[in-house]
Design an enzyme around this catalytic site. Structure first.
Site, PDB file in Angstrom:
ATOM      1  N   ARG A 120       0.823  -1.218   0.000  1.00 23.37           N
ATOM      2  CA  ARG A 120       0.000   0.000   0.000  1.00 23.37           C
ATOM      3  C   ARG A 120       0.853   1.263   0.000  1.00 23.37           C
ATOM      4  NH1 ARG A 120      -3.376   2.335   4.548  1.00 23.37           N
ATOM      5  NH2 ARG A 120      -5.030   3.528   3.535  1.00 23.37           N
ATOM      6  N   HIS A 152       0.248   4.388  -2.540  1.00 29.97           N
ATOM      7  CA  HIS A 152      -0.034   5.748  -2.085  1.00 29.97           C
ATOM      8  C   HIS A 152       1.090   6.705  -2.477  1.00 29.97           C
ATOM      9  CE1 HIS A 152      -3.610   5.409   0.821  1.00 29.97           C
ATOM     10  NE2 HIS A 152      -3.566   4.310   0.099  1.00 29.97           N
ATOM     11  N   VAL A 201       0.395  10.082  -5.759  1.00 30.96           N
ATOM     12  CA  VAL A 201       0.546  11.503  -5.421  1.00 30.96           C
ATOM     13  C   VAL A 201       1.841  12.013  -6.053  1.00 30.96           C
ATOM     14  CG1 VAL A 201       0.684  13.218  -3.572  1.00 30.96           C
ATOM     15  CG2 VAL A 201      -0.703  11.154  -3.254  1.00 30.96           C
ATOM     16  N   GLY A 245       3.502  10.990  -8.559  1.00 28.11           N
ATOM     17  CA  GLY A 245       4.417   9.986  -9.091  1.00 28.11           C
ATOM     18  C   GLY A 245       5.186   9.216  -8.028  1.00 28.11           C
ATOM     19  N   SER A 255       7.890  10.422  -1.886  1.00 29.75           N
ATOM     20  CA  SER A 255       7.430  11.574  -1.097  1.00 29.75           C
ATOM     21  C   SER A 255       6.577  11.160   0.090  1.00 29.75           C
ATOM     22  CB  SER A 255       6.652  12.548  -1.989  1.00 29.75           C
ATOM     23  OG  SER A 255       5.558  11.896  -2.612  1.00 29.75           O
ATOM     24  N   ASN A 271      -3.991   8.894   4.523  1.00 30.81           N
ATOM     25  CA  ASN A 271      -2.806   8.261   5.109  1.00 30.81           C
ATOM     26  C   ASN A 271      -2.746   8.313   6.625  1.00 30.81           C
ATOM     27  OD1 ASN A 271      -2.002   7.963   2.417  1.00 30.81           O
ATOM     28  ND2 ASN A 271      -0.714   9.804   2.454  1.00 30.81           N
ATOM     29  N   HIS A 292      -6.081  -6.351  -2.322  1.00 30.14           N
ATOM     30  CA  HIS A 292      -6.868  -6.511  -1.097  1.00 30.14           C
ATOM     31  C   HIS A 292      -7.068  -7.975  -0.733  1.00 30.14           C
ATOM     32  CE1 HIS A 292      -8.746  -2.199  -1.288  1.00 30.14           C
ATOM     33  NE2 HIS A 292      -7.448  -2.199  -1.048  1.00 30.14           N
ATOM     34  N   THR A 293      -6.349  -8.848  -1.387  1.00 30.48           N
ATOM     35  CA  THR A 293      -6.314 -10.248  -0.961  1.00 30.48           C
ATOM     36  C   THR A 293      -5.429 -10.417   0.274  1.00 30.48           C
ATOM     37  OG1 THR A 293      -5.817 -12.508  -1.680  1.00 30.48           O
ATOM     38  CG2 THR A 293      -4.377 -10.799  -2.489  1.00 30.48           C
ATOM     39  N   ASP A 297      -9.441  -9.992   3.136  1.00 32.08           N
ATOM     40  CA  ASP A 297      -9.874 -11.255   2.532  1.00 32.08           C
ATOM     41  C   ASP A 297     -10.084 -12.243   3.670  1.00 32.08           C
ATOM     42  OD1 ASP A 297     -10.097 -13.753   1.379  1.00 32.08           O
ATOM     43  OD2 ASP A 297      -8.239 -13.639   0.228  1.00 32.08           O
ATOM     44  N   THR A 326      -8.477 -16.254   2.920  1.00 37.41           N
ATOM     45  CA  THR A 326      -7.027 -16.510   2.894  1.00 37.41           C
ATOM     46  C   THR A 326      -6.292 -15.192   3.118  1.00 37.41           C
ATOM     47  OG1 THR A 326      -7.006 -16.284   0.469  1.00 37.41           O
ATOM     48  CG2 THR A 326      -7.244 -18.511   1.352  1.00 37.41           C
ATOM     49  N   ASP A 377      -3.627 -14.355  -3.425  1.00 40.19           N
ATOM     50  CA  ASP A 377      -4.281 -15.237  -4.385  1.00 40.19           C
ATOM     51  C   ASP A 377      -5.497 -14.524  -4.978  1.00 40.19           C
ATOM     52  OD1 ASP A 377      -6.244 -15.337  -2.376  1.00 40.19           O
ATOM     53  OD2 ASP A 377      -5.470 -17.223  -1.560  1.00 40.19           O
TER      54      ASP A 377
END
Length: 326
Positions: free
Chosen positions: A66, A70, A74, A76, A80, A98, A198-199, A246, A249, A254
């Site tokens: 993540r 993030h 922002v 590129g 930062s 954040n 988000h697995t 998830d 699992t 996956d």
């Protein structure tokens, strides 16, 4: 006097070369072998820290992945997001998407320290984020891909830019998700594939509360099970209670995330809108049935995301510490 054919061809070549240099994408300046001579042990160094961190706390894999997302969304992929606030500048860490949410900064610090001991002043924090994201996925059973490197670090961060809505919130509509990713040069397919991140990982009650109490496109038993650890009333310490993204699992990268969506068991509103009678239903179905197709598209999408407006050449700097500019 008329130009000869060869002269015309030469002029045409020079023009094409000039336009290529002028318009060539910054991603073309990134390379899988960027540190091959300058820091050949970079990958082992990063993975050793990531492996230990994820083994200790599997959630950290999702957190590091993540951070890369993030960062890139922002201004590129420039590192930062790692900068602390200063007396004169308010950075991205305390921006609404954040604040009290991003984690893993201490792992990035540990990686940077190890890399600096091997190759002082060579490897950027932005590149460390990209490698750590890849290694987080791989350490949790996901695909391993070749990371393009050569990013440099920004000298500043922007609270206002990070707060402007460029990072889609967990209550996003499908059209907002599509548009936010499109603004970064990412397709709808890229968006659905990257949502598969988000697995792994966990989320705070405050981010999914509205979905489990107010939305209709959610399995009722699933909603009730999540409500037990996430009360309807806001403004209490329980807003920070966490649930796995998830539920089947949670510590394995996956395609089960997509199977959950088909069963109306997405944790976020922005998860479930991917399978809610809209234009992305077919992609969710495809990924739920074909894990290799998901992995292939996820890898292509995250490489593409890692190419968003990197600082290269003489732009930016190579930070000595990731939390502050040199």
């Amino acid at each position: 006097m008329a130009l000869s054919f060869s002269s015309k061809a030469l002029l045409h070549f020079c023009f094409v070369l000039f336009m290529f240099l002028l318009l060539g994408s910054s991603s073309a300046q990134l390379s899988e072998n960027f540190y091959a001579k300058k820091c050949p042990n970079i990958f082992n160094a990063v993975n050793s820290v990531v492996h230990s961190a994820v083994a200790k706390e599997p959630r950290m894999g999702g957190s590091l992945l993540r951070l890369h997302f993030h960062d890139c969304f922002v201004n590129g992929c420039d590192g930062s997001v790692l900068l602390d606030d200063t007396s004169s500048t308010k950075g991205e860490k305390t921006a609404p998407p954040n604040n009290n949410s991003l984690r893993g900064f201490e792992v990035i610090d540990a990686i940077k320290s190890k890399v600096e001991s091997l190759c002082p002043g060579v490897v950027s924090c932005a590149d460390i984020l990209a490698i750590a994201a890849r290694d987080s996925v791989a350490n949790l059973g996901g695909p391993l891909w070749k990371v393009k490197l050569g990013r440099r670090d920004s000298k500043t961060a922007s609270f206002s830019d990070a707060s402007s809505g460029v990072i889609p919130p967990p209550f996003s509509t499908l059209s907002n998700l599509i548009n936010r990713f499109k603004a970064q040069g990412l397709s709808t397919k890229d968006m659905v594939a990257l949502s598969g991140a988000h697995t792994i990982g966990k989320a705070r009650c405050i981010t999914y509360k509205d979905h489990i109490y107010n939305d209709k496109n959610i399995d009722s038993l699933f909603a009730k099970s999540r409500q037990r650890n996430c009360p309807r009333t806001s403004g209490t310490i329980k807003d920070n209670n966490v649930a796995v993204l998830d539920f089947k699992t949670p510590n394995h990268f996956d395609n089960v995330y997509y199977k959950n969506l088909i069963n109306k068991k997405g944790l976020f509103h922005s998860d479930q809108v991917l399978y809610n009678g809209g234009s992305t239903d077919s992609l969710v179905k495809a990924y739920s049935n074909n894990p290799k197709a998901f992995e292939y598209d996820f890898v292509n999408a995250i490489i593409k995301m890692g190419n968003i407006k990197p600082l290269t050449g003489s732009k930016g700097e190579i930070r000595k510490q990731c939390r502050r500019a040199n």
